[in-house]
Write a protein that holds these residues in place. Structure first.
Motif, mmCIF file in Angstrom:
data_model
loop_
_atom_site.group_PDB
_atom_site.id
_atom_site.type_symbol
_atom_site.label_atom_id
_atom_site.label_comp_id
_atom_site.label_asym_id
_atom_site.label_seq_id
_atom_site.Cartn_x
_atom_site.Cartn_y
_atom_site.Cartn_z
ATOM 1 N N GLY A 169 97.790 12.173 -34.053
ATOM 2 C CA GLY A 169 98.291 11.742 -35.343
ATOM 3 C C GLY A 169 98.901 12.867 -36.152
ATOM 4 N N GLY A 170 99.386 13.920 -35.528
ATOM 5 C CA GLY A 170 100.025 14.958 -36.314
ATOM 6 C C GLY A 170 100.327 16.231 -35.576
ATOM 7 N N SER A 171 99.387 16.796 -34.829
ATOM 8 C CA SER A 171 99.690 18.074 -34.197
ATOM 9 C C SER A 171 98.686 18.409 -33.102
ATOM 10 N N ALA A 172 99.016 19.424 -32.347
ATOM 11 C CA ALA A 172 98.108 19.932 -31.320
ATOM 12 C C ALA A 172 96.937 20.644 -31.992
ATOM 13 N N VAL A 173 95.826 20.729 -31.284
ATOM 14 C CA VAL A 173 94.616 21.352 -31.818
ATOM 15 C C VAL A 173 94.415 22.718 -31.172
ATOM 16 N N PRO A 174 94.367 23.788 -31.978
ATOM 17 C CA PRO A 174 94.073 25.113 -31.422
ATOM 18 C C PRO A 174 92.586 25.450 -31.528
ATOM 19 N N CYS A 175 92.066 26.080 -30.511
ATOM 20 C CA CYS A 175 90.702 26.631 -30.532
ATOM 21 C C CYS A 175 90.833 28.114 -30.230
ATOM 22 N N VAL A 176 90.423 28.965 -31.155
ATOM 23 C CA VAL A 176 90.499 30.404 -30.966
ATOM 24 C C VAL A 176 89.097 30.925 -30.697
ATOM 25 N N LEU A 177 88.945 31.654 -29.588
ATOM 26 C CA LEU A 177 87.643 32.188 -29.180
ATOM 27 C C LEU A 177 87.679 33.706 -29.200
ATOM 28 N N PRO A 178 86.730 34.336 -29.897
ATOM 29 C CA PRO A 178 86.658 35.795 -29.881
ATOM 30 C C PRO A 178 85.913 36.275 -28.644
ATOM 31 N N GLY A 179 86.060 37.543 -28.324
ATOM 32 C CA GLY A 179 85.308 38.137 -27.227
ATOM 33 C C GLY A 179 85.440 39.643 -27.233
ATOM 34 N N ARG A 180 84.342 40.332 -27.055
ATOM 35 C CA ARG A 180 84.359 41.803 -27.000
ATOM 36 C C ARG A 180 84.732 42.305 -25.613
ATOM 37 N N SER A 181 84.679 41.405 -24.619
ATOM 38 C CA SER A 181 85.041 41.737 -23.242
ATOM 39 C C SER A 181 85.480 40.447 -22.554
ATOM 40 N N GLU A 182 86.021 40.570 -21.354
ATOM 41 C CA GLU A 182 86.403 39.388 -20.578
ATOM 42 C C GLU A 182 85.190 38.498 -20.339
ATOM 43 N N ALA A 183 84.054 39.106 -19.979
ATOM 44 C CA ALA A 183 82.832 38.345 -19.717
ATOM 45 C C ALA A 183 82.345 37.628 -20.978
ATOM 46 N N ALA A 184 82.411 38.296 -22.111
ATOM 47 C CA ALA A 184 81.981 37.684 -23.366
ATOM 48 C C ALA A 184 82.886 36.521 -23.748
ATOM 49 N N ARG A 185 84.182 36.680 -23.509
ATOM 50 C CA ARG A 185 85.132 35.610 -23.803
ATOM 51 C C ARG A 185 84.836 34.391 -22.935
ATOM 52 N N ARG A 186 84.586 34.617 -21.648
ATOM 53 C CA ARG A 186 84.253 33.510 -20.748
ATOM 54 C C ARG A 186 82.940 32.837 -21.163
#
Length: 111
Positions: free
Chosen positions: A27-44
């Motif tokens: 009904g208007g736009s795509a939904v963004p989800c932003v995820l923080p991470g201090r490392s690749e493993a933390a991001r995953r």
């Protein structure tokens, strides 16, 4: 670096099988989800935790995905963004982020 460009005209992407980005699915736009991470493993791990929560709470509407993450969005060395137009797309793209796979709608920052 971020490059912003005008969204395609409705129906323009139909040739390659991708849905047109006209925002009608939510009904208007795509939904963004932003995820923080201090490392690749933390991001995953962040993506895996979110994916688990979303799969357990099937009633959460897609616009709430991004809002759930917004307050904790601090600067990080390995951020990621997942963008989708519906629940299925967001879950699939979060799965790609968890597995280290490549998917349209998934952007990874590298330290």
């Amino acid at each position: 670096h971020v490059i912003l460009e005008q969204a395609p005209v409705a129906g323009e992407d139909e040739e390659d099988g991708a849905p047109a980005l006209d925002g009608t699915a939510l009904g208007g736009s795509a939904v963004p989800c932003v995820l923080p991470g201090r490392s690749e493993a933390a991001r995953r791990a962040q993506a895996d935790g979110l994916l688990t929560r979303l799969n357990e709470g099937a009633g959460l509407p897609p616009p709430d995905f991004g809002q759930a993450l917004a307050p904790g969005g601090s600067a990080s060395e390995y951020p990621a963004a997942v963008v989708g137009t519906d629940r299925s797309q967001l879950l699939g793209r979060l799965g790609a982020l968890v597995s280290g796979g490549v998917s349209a709608g998934v952007v990874r920052g590298e330290g």
